[in-house]
Design a protein around this motif. Structure first.
Motif, PDB file in Angstrom:
ATOM      1  N   ASN A 132       1.504   9.215   4.347  1.00  0.00           N
ATOM      2  CA  ASN A 132       1.927   8.928   2.969  1.00  0.00           C
ATOM      3  C   ASN A 132       0.911   9.468   1.962  1.00  0.00           C
ATOM      4  N   ALA A 133      -0.371   9.435   2.337  1.00  0.00           N
ATOM      5  CA  ALA A 133      -1.394   9.992   1.451  1.00  0.00           C
ATOM      6  C   ALA A 133      -1.246  11.506   1.345  1.00  0.00           C
ATOM      7  N   TYR A 134      -0.970  12.166   2.454  1.00  0.00           N
ATOM      8  CA  TYR A 134      -0.754  13.620   2.426  1.00  0.00           C
ATOM      9  C   TYR A 134       0.481  13.951   1.596  1.00  0.00           C
ATOM     10  N   VAL A 140       0.831  -1.206   0.000  1.00  0.00           N
ATOM     11  CA  VAL A 140       0.000   0.000   0.000  1.00  0.00           C
ATOM     12  C   VAL A 140       0.866   1.256   0.000  1.00  0.00           C
ATOM     13  N   ASN A 141       1.901   1.288   0.834  1.00  0.00           N
ATOM     14  CA  ASN A 141       2.757   2.468   0.895  1.00  0.00           C
ATOM     15  C   ASN A 141       3.465   2.698  -0.432  1.00  0.00           C
ATOM     16  N   LEU A 194       2.889   6.140  -2.650  1.00  0.00           N
ATOM     17  CA  LEU A 194       4.004   7.051  -2.891  1.00  0.00           C
ATOM     18  C   LEU A 194       4.437   7.062  -4.351  1.00  0.00           C
ATOM     19  N   ALA A 195       4.323   5.911  -5.031  1.00  0.00           N
ATOM     20  CA  ALA A 195       4.751   5.845  -6.430  1.00  0.00           C
ATOM     21  C   ALA A 195       3.895   6.709  -7.336  1.00  0.00           C
ATOM     22  N   ASP A 196       2.697   7.067  -6.902  1.00  0.00           N
ATOM     23  CA  ASP A 196       1.837   7.919  -7.726  1.00  0.00           C
ATOM     24  C   ASP A 196       2.444   9.302  -7.951  1.00  0.00           C
ATOM     25  N   THR A 197       3.388   9.710  -7.102  1.00  0.00           N
ATOM     26  CA  THR A 197       4.038  10.998  -7.322  1.00  0.00           C
ATOM     27  C   THR A 197       4.962  10.961  -8.535  1.00  0.00           C
ATOM     28  N   GLY A 198       5.446   9.754  -8.873  1.00  0.00           N
ATOM     29  CA  GLY A 198       6.367   9.626  -9.992  1.00  0.00           C
ATOM     30  C   GLY A 198       7.816   9.849  -9.631  1.00  0.00           C
ATOM     31  N   TYR A 199       8.105  10.505  -8.508  1.00  0.00           N
ATOM     32  CA  TYR A 199       9.472  10.835  -8.089  1.00  0.00           C
ATOM     33  C   TYR A 199      10.214  11.491  -9.261  1.00  0.00           C
ATOM     34  N   ASP A 200      11.312  10.898  -9.762  1.00  0.00           N
ATOM     35  CA  ASP A 200      12.073  11.570 -10.816  1.00  0.00           C
ATOM     36  C   ASP A 200      11.678  11.128 -12.220  1.00  0.00           C
TER      37      ASP A 200
END
Length: 602
Positions: free
Chosen positions: A154-156, A81-82, A86-92
């Protein structure tokens, strides 16, 4: 004396073969327990019979191991779940703008491949930080409390601060910097005693409402398409609309143009991940959430089905090739050491993110630690504190900063640790066992990376259900406490922002109660609101010891509250006391005392 030849035949053992084996195993376990409990190892962890003056009467080695496995089973869902959230942000990962009506990047295929790699990085990071943090917490504090990246935070981090595909207010590197600084600020607050004091002065109903609001926020996410079962979607004429259609049937506005509630993936997630999991929870099956996620995942793994997680696409083939490895260690590539030390041109939004991380984590972790310490009987009756509390706070704080270096949102104490405590966990061996299980999970990343969002969506809804149960502990009897609490718990999900919800709740509490105080003050106690005697008592000088940094500059060690209106810690300390309230009703003061009372405490 019996005559010769009349002896009774020898008694036969009536126990079955299985009973003999079970009793033999029990005797062997007891023998191992006694051996380890009385050793130096047992003395370090205060096990029963260790001879230590502070030995815990009901702490056995085998019980601690079983409790640790139970805690891992109840919180292992955080791995998938985490990473998914978090991966939805895409990071770089580079996302070429503008997004299409369905929220896809212009370079959709390339972004999806990079997104999958980021998700694998975060699975490794989550397992690593949860394992290390739980082991250190258990060894240094001897408490049965496991740590991992917290739900809600993590959602925030994803949906408000960084945003989906990096469309939020600040970059992911700056958000990780906020998390990193938060950890070191916590160390300072813990060493000076200010962390405990800050929790105690926050109005209790606001703190409870914050948890309820985050639970509703998680529920909303669990119902969405991106990280849930896909039962609701955005709409043009209304804020939300019913969904449940296959993703390819979504219109350009993101609504279901046809086939509402016909998506097989949604129904598999609801029936097996939601209803069946709740059924197991009704019978107190310790691993109910894990069983639900595993069942939905297994049903989604076969290819060429309507619910497969491995469709015949570029992304689906990439997932399938990685899934077939089963056992593999994925090194962190996209998320490791990505802090941005330069705050850039938007320090205001950075400060808001840092404040929110501080506020939510202070409430969440501190209250959970006290709840678990109370639950396992480790709170001292003399000062309502638990042993090594400062070490526990500092351990949590340092792990927050280490987690930021790995690329995760803030680490916090997990309330699921209560499952291990309920199984008999009393010492840090429980947390250490949980930590070793997380480290072992590092080598099974292909399995955890192949858990689909509709398998974890119902989990988010159930976790939201567990979090909102404390809504009954809000002081609904007095309008000055009820309205700010309601504002807090509704603004968080409806504004899709934890930060704005917390700010709105504190702002409304301060303004409303200040206005009431001014009326009482100017009328000299002749004008008092209805049910004012049921007001949740608040003071900036809570009962108990002063913070260490304050004691340096004062004479008394304890807050002097004139013995008039006292309360214990401003947060619930026993997760089992569901029908009791964390607030204390104030007695009705006489009009001539009201003015003086407010001048002392307000």
């Amino acid at each position: 004396m019996q005559p010769p030849g009349s002896e009774l035949p020898p008694q036969r053992d009536s126990r079955s073969f299985i009973e003999k084996k079970v009793q033999g195993v029990v005797r062997a376990v007891r023998s191992v327990d006694e051996c380890i409990n009385t050793s130096t190892f047992g003395r370090i962890f205060r096990l029963k019979g260790s001879g230590h003056p502070e030995a815990i009467p009901d702490a056995n080695f085998s019980t601690e191991l079983r409790a640790g496995l139970t805690t891992f089973a109840t919180m292992s869902y955080i791995i998938a779940v985490n990473a998914s959230i978090l991966a939805d942000t895409g990071y770089d990962c580079l996302c070429e703008m503008p997004l299409d009506p369905l929220g896809h990047c212009q370079n959709k295929d390339g972004w999806e491949i990079c997104h999958q790699e980021v998700r694998l990085d975060l699975i490794t990071a989550t397992c690593a930080i949860a394992g290390l943090a739980s082991i250190f917490m258990g060894f240094l504090t001897n408490l049965p409390v496991a740590l991992a990246p917290g739900m809600g935070l993590n959602a925030y981090f994803t949906y408000q601060v960084v945003g989906i595909k990096g469309t939020g207010s600040i970059s992911f590197k700056l958000a990780l910097m906020a998390v990193f600084l938060e950890g070191w600020i916590f160390v300072i607050l813990a060493l000076t005693g200010m962390r405990h004091w800050l929790v105690k002065i926050i109005p209790s109903s606001i703190k409870i409402a914050s948890g309820v609001g985050i639970g509703l926020f998680l529920t909303l996410i669990g119902m969405s398409y991106s990280s849930g079962v896909g039962i609701i979607t955005g709409a043009s004429s209304t804020p939300l609309a019913i969904g449940g259609c296959p993703a390819e049937d979504l219109s350009t506005t993101g609504e279901c143009s046809r086939d509402i509630l016909t998506n097989p993936k949604m129904w598999v997630g609801i029936i097996f991940g939601g209803i069946f999991t709740a059924f197991l929870m009704a019978f107190r099956v310790k691993s109910a959430i894990v069983i639900g996620i595993a069942l939905v995942s297994i049903l989604s793994w076969p290819r060429n089905t309507s619910m497969t997680y491995f469709p015949d696409t570029a992304e689906g083939n990439l997932r399938w090739d990685y899934f077939k490895q089963v056992v593999s260690f994925h090194p962190i590539g996209h998320t490791l050491g990505q802090l941005q030390w330069n705050l850039g041109g938007d320090p205001g939004r950075f400060a808001i993110a840092l404040f929110t991380f501080l506020y939510v984590d202070i409430i969440d972790c501190t209250a959970t630690l006290y709840s678990m310490a109370r639950f396992c009987g480790r709170v001292r009756p003399s000062d309502k504190d638990f042993p090594r509390s400062t070490v526990a706070f500092c351990t949590d704080a340092v792990c927050i900063s280490v987690g930021a270096l790995l690329g995760t949102s803030p680490v916090t104490a997990f309330i699921e640790s209560g499952a291990g405590v309920a199984e008999g966990g009393r010492t840090g061996l429980t947390a250490m066992t949980t930590g070793f299980c997380f480290l072992l999970s590092l080598f099974f990343a292909p399995i955890f990376a192949s858990i689909p969002p509709w398998a974890t969506g119902s989990t988010l809804i159930l976790v939201g259900c567990l979090m909102i149960r404390q809504v009954t502990r809000i002081n609904w009897n007095y309008i000055g406490d009820a309205v700010p609490s309601f504002v807090t718990l509704t603004f968080i999900p409806f504004s899709y922002s934890v930060a704005y919800g917390l700010i709105a709740g504190l702002f409304s509490y301060a303004i409303l109660n200040l206005m009431i105080w001014l009326v009482i003050k100017t009328s000299r106690g002749t004008l008092v609101p209805k049910d004012y005697e049921l007001k949740e008592y608040w003071t900036w000088r809570p009962a108990g010891e002063k913070p260490w940094i304050v004691r340096v500059f004062s004479k008394s060690r304890i807050w002097d509250d004139d013995g008039e209106l006292k309360e214990d810690a401003g947060f619930p300390t026993n997760s089992q006391e569901g029908d009791s309230h964390s607030y204390r009703q104030s007695p009705v003061p006489s009009p001539e005392k009201l003015s003086g009372h407010f001048s002392r405490h307000e």
